[in-house]
Design a protein around this motif. Structure first.
Motif, PDB file in Angstrom:
ATOM      1  N   SER A  92      -0.984  19.563 -10.215  1.00 45.02           N
ATOM      2  CA  SER A  92      -0.335  18.502  -9.433  1.00 45.02           C
ATOM      3  C   SER A  92       1.152  18.746  -9.206  1.00 45.02           C
ATOM      4  O   SER A  92       1.705  18.276  -8.204  1.00 45.02           O
ATOM      5  N   GLN A  93       1.806  19.482 -10.097  1.00 45.81           N
ATOM      6  CA  GLN A  93       3.236  19.690  -9.947  1.00 45.81           C
ATOM      7  C   GLN A  93       3.595  20.932  -9.131  1.00 45.81           C
ATOM      8  O   GLN A  93       4.774  21.232  -8.919  1.00 45.81           O
ATOM      9  N   LYS A  94       2.590  21.656  -8.670  1.00 43.99           N
ATOM     10  CA  LYS A  94       2.881  22.803  -7.812  1.00 43.99           C
ATOM     11  C   LYS A  94       3.335  22.315  -6.443  1.00 43.99           C
ATOM     12  O   LYS A  94       2.824  21.322  -5.921  1.00 43.99           O
ATOM     13  N   PRO A  95       4.303  23.011  -5.831  1.00 37.97           N
ATOM     14  CA  PRO A  95       4.722  22.608  -4.484  1.00 37.97           C
ATOM     15  C   PRO A  95       3.606  22.833  -3.482  1.00 37.97           C
ATOM     16  O   PRO A  95       2.803  23.765  -3.621  1.00 37.97           O
ATOM     17  N   GLY A  96       3.547  21.984  -2.485  1.00 33.96           N
ATOM     18  CA  GLY A  96       2.468  22.075  -1.507  1.00 33.96           C
ATOM     19  C   GLY A  96       2.978  22.413  -0.121  1.00 33.96           C
ATOM     20  O   GLY A  96       3.774  21.673   0.453  1.00 33.96           O
ATOM     21  N   ILE A 114       0.875  -1.180   0.000  1.00 31.78           N
ATOM     22  CA  ILE A 114       0.000   0.000   0.000  1.00 31.78           C
ATOM     23  C   ILE A 114       0.905   1.221   0.000  1.00 31.78           C
ATOM     24  O   ILE A 114       1.749   1.373   0.890  1.00 31.78           O
ATOM     25  N   LEU A 115       0.754   2.079  -0.990  1.00 33.54           N
ATOM     26  CA  LEU A 115       1.522   3.316  -1.069  1.00 33.54           C
ATOM     27  C   LEU A 115       0.594   4.483  -0.743  1.00 33.54           C
ATOM     28  O   LEU A 115      -0.439   4.665  -1.402  1.00 33.54           O
ATOM     29  N   ALA A 116       0.941   5.250   0.275  1.00 35.08           N
ATOM     30  CA  ALA A 116       0.180   6.446   0.629  1.00 35.08           C
ATOM     31  C   ALA A 116       0.993   7.668   0.232  1.00 35.08           C
ATOM     32  O   ALA A 116       2.076   7.899   0.776  1.00 35.08           O
ATOM     33  N   SER A 117       0.471   8.435  -0.724  1.00 36.03           N
ATOM     34  CA  SER A 117       1.156   9.629  -1.220  1.00 36.03           C
ATOM     35  C   SER A 117       0.423  10.876  -0.754  1.00 36.03           C
ATOM     36  O   SER A 117      -0.770  11.033  -1.004  1.00 36.03           O
ATOM     37  N   ILE A 118       1.154  11.749  -0.092  1.00 36.95           N
ATOM     38  CA  ILE A 118       0.616  13.008   0.404  1.00 36.95           C
ATOM     39  C   ILE A 118       1.259  14.135  -0.397  1.00 36.95           C
ATOM     40  O   ILE A 118       2.475  14.187  -0.533  1.00 36.95           O
ATOM     41  N   SER A 119       0.433  15.034  -0.935  1.00 36.38           N
ATOM     42  CA  SER A 119       0.972  16.131  -1.732  1.00 36.38           C
ATOM     43  C   SER A 119       0.137  17.383  -1.532  1.00 36.38           C
ATOM     44  O   SER A 119      -0.894  17.360  -0.856  1.00 36.38           O
ATOM     45  N   GLY A 120       0.574  18.476  -2.149  1.00 35.04           N
ATOM     46  CA  GLY A 120      -0.142  19.728  -2.001  1.00 35.04           C
ATOM     47  C   GLY A 120      -1.465  19.752  -2.731  1.00 35.04           C
ATOM     48  O   GLY A 120      -2.500  20.146  -2.178  1.00 35.04           O
ATOM     49  N   TYR A 121      -1.460  19.302  -4.006  1.00 37.87           N
ATOM     50  CA  TYR A 121      -2.645  19.410  -4.853  1.00 37.87           C
ATOM     51  C   TYR A 121      -3.151  18.055  -5.363  1.00 37.87           C
ATOM     52  O   TYR A 121      -4.164  18.008  -6.050  1.00 37.87           O
ATOM     53  N   GLY A 122      -2.465  16.955  -5.035  1.00 43.20           N
ATOM     54  CA  GLY A 122      -2.886  15.642  -5.497  1.00 43.20           C
ATOM     55  C   GLY A 122      -2.014  15.132  -6.627  1.00 43.20           C
ATOM     56  O   GLY A 122      -1.234  15.867  -7.229  1.00 43.20           O
TER      57      GLY A 122
END
Length: 405
Positions: free
Chosen positions: A132-136, A118-126
């Motif tokens: 999606s490539q904007k820094p969060g 299971i990979l859980a990815s946390i990011s600024g915009y998804g």
């Protein structure tokens, strides 16, 4: 047993959202291996304050974990990581979307090594979408996600929340997603990729504010300490401080009017129902504020509580962490750290009657468990570990090597 005992988590995250997620899982019994770059988690250097050289920020979200230093920009480092993943249940990361793929350790690679991962990815915009490539970062997500626009006083500049609610809230969504994915895997045998973002968290938490907007087409405005749909339900100033009240129905309103010695307000046509009070809040609130200036916070809270009217003081941290209820709930705990000594931190908020969580260990120093993990989990000999350390692939920390700053 602890509720997540025998669940093994590889934690590639740093700063706040990911570490808060993995600390929560570790508190509930999961084995968390924190994989750090040779420079360490950024927050190891964030301060002051420091406690004997250890960042108070880092200490607050990294207990109950083991630390291994791996240089994932090297082929050997990635190979070691995949060995760890082979026996793991979950990988948590909060890099910018696409980073794991560029490193050669994206979800498809992880799944090829361990189909149940299971990979859980946390990011600024998804992971998807045009941004999606904007820094969060938390403050950016609070603004973009609308929280800042409804926080503060009407007619004054927007204000961010007092702590990092976007980061911490997204870490909590990641915990929920991981637990759901573990349950699903127990039924199907399949792992999956969890995608949570700071902006989605902010938007999902608007609930009634979003509902109000969808119903009216009007942008919600900041209410200060008040509520857009209930009056009085807000912060008031007393003779010596501040307190909150929550008059959420007409029975409470009737008792409230008696306590403040303004019985004439109870059936007044401008204030008799909550709808009336919302419409006429600009007249009612100043009346109430004048009354509340006549006594101290302690006096008002005592009188309101005696009439079973929801209320409470606005406490400073020096008051919160000495409060008998907070202490009885074990929300202040103390752990022994190898270099910082005795360190206080907040406790575990989830209370389970049969399988309670536990704080077993202090946050690790950088690379504290590298040698143990490489030996026991990756099957490497001391000679192999020494060679990897000389090559800059791993770093085995020890208390003696930590610089006190």
């Amino acid at each position: 047993m602890k509720p997540l005992e025998n669940v093994k988590i590889i934690d590639l995250s740093r700063i706040l959202s990911g570490p808060y997620c993995t600390m929560t899982l570790a508190d509930l019994g999961a084995e968390v291996i924190k994989v750090e770059a040779p420079s360490g988690d950024d927050t190891r250097k964030w301060g002051p304050p420091f406690v004997n050289g250890e960042s108070a920020y880092f200490l607050s979200v990294n207990r109950n974990k083991k630390s291994i230093v791996l240089n994932l920009k090297t082929g050997e480092g990635k190979e070691i990581l995949l060995k760890l993943v082979k026996d793991a249940d979950v990988v948590v990361e909060n890099f910018r979307p696409g980073t794991l793929d560029r490193l050669g350790i994206g979800f498809e690679t992880l799944k090829s090594v361990n189909p149940g991962i299971i990979l859980a990815s946390i990011s600024g915009y998804g992971q998807t979408g045009p941004y999606s490539q904007k820094p969060g970062y938390d403050v950016i997500a609070q603004g973009f996600g609308g929280l800042t626009s409804v926080t503060g006083e009407l007619g004054k500049p927007p204000v961010k929340a007092g702590f990092s609610v976007a980061d911490i809230g997204t870490g909590m969504w990641a915990v929920i997603g991981i637990q759901a994915a573990l349950l699903a895997r127990s039924r199907t045998g399949e792992g999956q990729w969890i995608d949570v973002s700071l902006v989605d968290t902010m938007i999902s938490w608007h609930t009634y504010l979003a509902g109000n907007y969808f119903a009216s087409g009007k942008n919600p405005e900041p209410q200060g300490g008040a509520h857009p749909n209930i009056v009085p339900y807000q912060l008031f100033e007393s003779a010596d401080g501040y307190f909150n009240i929550a008059v959420g129905n007409e029975n409470l309103w009737a008792r409230f009017c008696t306590v403040i010695d303004m019985a004439e307000l109870k059936d007044h046509p401008d204030y008799a129902t909550n709808s009336d009070r919302v419409i006429n809040r600009e007249k009612l609130v100043p009346l109430l504020q004048d009354v509340f200036h006549t006594k101290t916070t302690k006096e008002w809270v005592a009188e309101l509580e005696a009439a079973s009217i929801p209320c409470g003081p606005v406490l400073k941290f020096s008051e919160i962490f000495e409060d008998p209820h907070v202490l009885a709930r074990e929300q202040v705990v103390e752990v022994q750290h190898p270099t910082a000594g005795k360190v206080k931190m907040t406790g575990i908020p989830v209370k389970l009657s049969g399988t309670p969580g536990e704080i077993k260990s202090a946050p690790p120093i950088l690379g504290q468990d590298t040698r143990e993990i490489l030996s026991s989990l990756a099957g490497l000999t001391d000679t192999q570990i020494d060679a990897l350390e000389r090559g800059g692939v791993v770093m085995a920390g020890s208390v003696a090597e930590i610089d006190i700053v």
